[in-house]
Motif scaffolding. Structure first.
Motif, short mmCIF file in Angstrom:
data_model
loop_
_atom_site.label_atom_id
_atom_site.label_comp_id
_atom_site.label_asym_id
_atom_site.label_seq_id
_atom_site.Cartn_x
_atom_site.Cartn_y
_atom_site.Cartn_z
N LYS A 180 0.83 -1.21 0.00
CA LYS A 180 0.00 0.00 0.00
C LYS A 180 0.86 1.26 0.00
O LYS A 180 0.69 2.17 0.82
N THR A 181 1.78 1.30 -0.93
CA THR A 181 2.73 2.41 -1.02
C THR A 181 2.09 3.64 -1.65
O THR A 181 1.38 3.54 -2.65
N THR A 182 2.39 4.79 -1.06
CA THR A 182 1.99 6.08 -1.61
C THR A 182 3.25 6.86 -1.96
O THR A 182 4.15 6.98 -1.13
N VAL A 183 3.31 7.38 -3.18
CA VAL A 183 4.43 8.19 -3.63
C VAL A 183 3.98 9.65 -3.65
O VAL A 183 2.94 9.98 -4.23
N TYR A 184 4.77 10.52 -3.01
CA TYR A 184 4.42 11.94 -2.94
C TYR A 184 5.31 12.73 -3.89
O TYR A 184 6.54 12.67 -3.80
N VAL A 185 4.67 13.47 -4.78
CA VAL A 185 5.37 14.28 -5.79
C VAL A 185 5.02 15.74 -5.55
O VAL A 185 3.85 16.13 -5.61
N LEU A 189 7.99 21.59 -7.38
CA LEU A 189 9.39 21.19 -7.51
C LEU A 189 9.60 20.16 -8.61
O LEU A 189 10.72 19.98 -9.09
N GLY A 190 8.55 19.45 -8.97
CA GLY A 190 8.63 18.49 -10.07
C GLY A 190 9.34 17.20 -9.72
O GLY A 190 9.72 16.45 -10.62
N THR A 191 9.52 16.90 -8.45
CA THR A 191 10.29 15.72 -8.04
C THR A 191 9.56 14.91 -6.97
O THR A 191 8.72 15.44 -6.23
N VAL A 192 9.91 13.62 -6.90
CA VAL A 192 9.39 12.74 -5.86
C VAL A 192 10.04 13.11 -4.53
O VAL A 192 11.26 13.26 -4.43
N GLN A 193 9.20 13.22 -3.50
CA GLN A 193 9.70 13.60 -2.19
C GLN A 193 9.72 12.45 -1.19
O GLN A 193 10.68 12.28 -0.44
N LYS A 194 8.67 11.64 -1.17
CA LYS A 194 8.56 10.58 -0.15
C LYS A 194 7.95 9.32 -0.74
O LYS A 194 7.09 9.37 -1.62
N PHE A 195 8.39 8.17 -0.20
CA PHE A 195 7.73 6.88 -0.37
C PHE A 195 7.21 6.47 1.00
O PHE A 195 7.98 6.45 1.97
N ARG A 196 5.94 6.15 1.09
CA ARG A 196 5.38 5.73 2.37
C ARG A 196 4.62 4.41 2.18
O ARG A 196 3.76 4.30 1.31
N ASN A 197 4.94 3.40 3.01
CA ASN A 197 4.28 2.10 2.93
C ASN A 197 3.81 1.68 4.32
O ASN A 197 3.99 2.39 5.31
N ASN A 198 3.17 0.49 4.40
CA ASN A 198 2.61 0.05 5.67
C ASN A 198 3.66 -0.15 6.75
O ASN A 198 3.42 0.12 7.93
N LYS A 199 4.84 -0.64 6.38
CA LYS A 199 5.89 -0.84 7.38
C LYS A 199 6.34 0.50 7.95
O LYS A 199 6.63 0.60 9.15
N TRP A 200 6.40 1.51 7.10
CA TRP A 200 6.77 2.84 7.60
C TRP A 200 5.69 3.38 8.52
O TRP A 200 6.01 4.00 9.54
N ARG A 201 4.43 3.13 8.20
CA ARG A 201 3.32 3.64 9.02
C ARG A 201 3.33 3.00 10.41
O ARG A 201 3.06 3.68 11.40
N ILE A 202 3.63 1.69 10.46
CA ILE A 202 3.76 1.04 11.77
C ILE A 202 4.93 1.63 12.54
O ILE A 202 4.84 1.93 13.74
N PHE A 203 6.06 1.81 11.85
CA PHE A 203 7.24 2.40 12.46
C PHE A 203 6.92 3.79 13.01
O PHE A 203 7.30 4.14 14.13
N ASP A 204 6.20 4.59 12.22
CA ASP A 204 5.88 5.96 12.60
C ASP A 204 4.98 5.98 13.84
O ASP A 204 5.18 6.79 14.75
N PHE A 205 3.99 5.08 13.90
CA PHE A 205 3.10 5.02 15.06
C PHE A 205 3.88 4.63 16.33
O PHE A 205 3.73 5.25 17.39
N LEU A 206 4.71 3.59 16.21
CA LEU A 206 5.49 3.16 17.37
C LEU A 206 6.51 4.22 17.79
O LEU A 206 6.83 4.35 18.97
N TRP A 207 7.02 4.96 16.80
CA TRP A 207 7.95 6.05 17.13
C TRP A 207 7.24 7.13 17.94
O TRP A 207 7.80 7.69 18.88
N MET A 208 5.98 7.43 17.56
CA MET A 208 5.19 8.40 18.33
C MET A 208 5.00 7.92 19.77
O MET A 208 5.14 8.70 20.72
#
Length: 257
Positions: A180-185, A189-208
Motif C-alpha cells: 500500500k505504497t503512496t508516492v508523494y510528488v 518542484l517536479g520531483t518525488v519527495q517521499k515513499f510511504r508504505n505500511n511498514k513505515w506507518r507502523i514504524f511511525d506510530f510506534l515512534w510516536m
C-alpha cells in the motif's frame, strides 16, 4: 498501628508500576520493532528506481537567463538553490528563491518562498506539474508496473500526516500494491519527495509512542517524555529499595537500627 516503611515503598512501587507499565510495554514493543526491522524496507528502498540520468549531449542555457525571466514576473531577494533535474525525459532548472513582500499594515517585510521550474534548454518558465504528469513521474520512480489506485492533491497537512513538514502542494499517488505504497510528488518542484508504505506507518506510530510526542511525533525533548523518564527512574529505585527492605538481611539491619 503505624505503617512500616516497607508498606509505603511497596504501595508507591505498585502504583508507579501500574501508571508506567503500559508506557514501558510500548517502549519495549517499539524497541523490538525498530531493532528487528529492515530500514530499507521501512523507507521503501526496494520499491524505488534510480532517477533517470540526462544525456551529456544536451545544450543548456545559463541559469542567469532563467533568473532574469523570473525577475520579470516576481521580485527575488535571495536564491536558495538552482538544481538541474529531469522531468519525463526533459531537463529542467528547479529554482528555489525567497522574496520579501512589504506589509503596509505593520510596515514590515514578510518572507515568501517561491519555487519555479524552467526548461533548461530554452529558459522558458513552466507551471507546476499537472495531475497526469505527477502520476507519470511517480510511475517512473516506482519499481515494477503497479496500477494507480488513487490520486490526492494536498495543499496542507497536520502533524500526524505521513507527509508532514514536506514541500506543498503535492500529489499523493497510491498504488495497488501489497505494501500500500503512496508516492508523494511536489508539484512546484517536479520531483518525488517521499515513499510511504505500511511498514513505515507502523514504524511511525510506534515512534510516536516511543517519543510520547502526540502532536508532531518527532520532538523527543517534550515534557511528557521527561516526566515519564523521571517516574521510570523512581520506579526502578523504589524496586531496589523494596528488594532491600524485603530481604532477610535488610530486615535485620532495620531491626538493629
Amino acid at each position: 498501628m503505624a505503617k512500616s516503611k516497607h508498606y509505603y515503598i511497596r504501595k508507591t512501587h505498585r502504583w508507579l508500576g501500574v501508571i508506567l507499565g503500559i508506557q514501558f510495554m510500548m517502549w519495549a514493543i517499539g524497541g523490538l520493532y525498530f531493532s528487528w526491522s529492515n530500514m530499507g524496507e521501512v523507507h521503501g528502498d526496494f520499491q524505488k528506481k534510480n532517477a533517470p540520468l540526462l544525456s551529456s549531449d544536451i545544450s543548456l542555457v545559463s541559469p542567469t537567463v532563467v533568473l532574469d525571466t523570473i525577475k520579470k514576473v516576481h521580485s527575488i531577494d535571495s536564491v536558495v538553490s538552482i538544481q538541474l533535474i529531469e522531468i519525463l525525459g526533459k531537463p529542467f532548472y528547479q529554482v528555489r528563491c525567497i522574496s520579501a513582500i512589504h506589509n503596509e499594515s505593520n510596515h514590515e517585510h514578510d518572507i515568501q518562498a517561491m519555487n519555479h521550474l524552467a526548461n533548461a534548454e530554452t529558459g522558458k518558465l513552466r507551471g507546476s506539474l499537472t495531475k497526469e504528469e505527477a502520476v507519470e513521474v511517480a510511475k517512473m520512480r516506482f519499481n515494477g508496473e503497479p496500477k494507480v489506485k488513487s490520486v490526492e492533491y494536498l495543499t496542507g497537512t497536520n502533524g500526524h500526516h505521513e507527509y508532514r513538514e514536506s514541500p506543498l502542494p503535492a500529489y499523493a499517488i497510491t498504488f495497488e500494491h501489497p505494501s500500500k505504497t503512496t508516492v508523494y510528488v511536489a508539484s512546484e518542484l517536479g520531483t518525488v519527495q517521499k515513499f510511504r508504505n505500511n511498514k513505515w506507518r507502523i514504524f511511525d506510530f510506534l515512534w510516536m509512542m516511543h517519543t510520547m510526542d502526540y502532536e508532531s511525533r518527532d520532538h523527543i525533548g517534550n515534557w511528557l517524555l521527561r516526566a515519564f523518564s523521571i517516574f521510570g527512574l523512581v520506579t526502578v529505585l523504589s524496586g531496589f529499595a523494596l528488594f532491600f527492605v524485603s530481604a532477610k538481611w535488610g530486615k535485620k539491619g532495620l531491626r538493629n537500627r
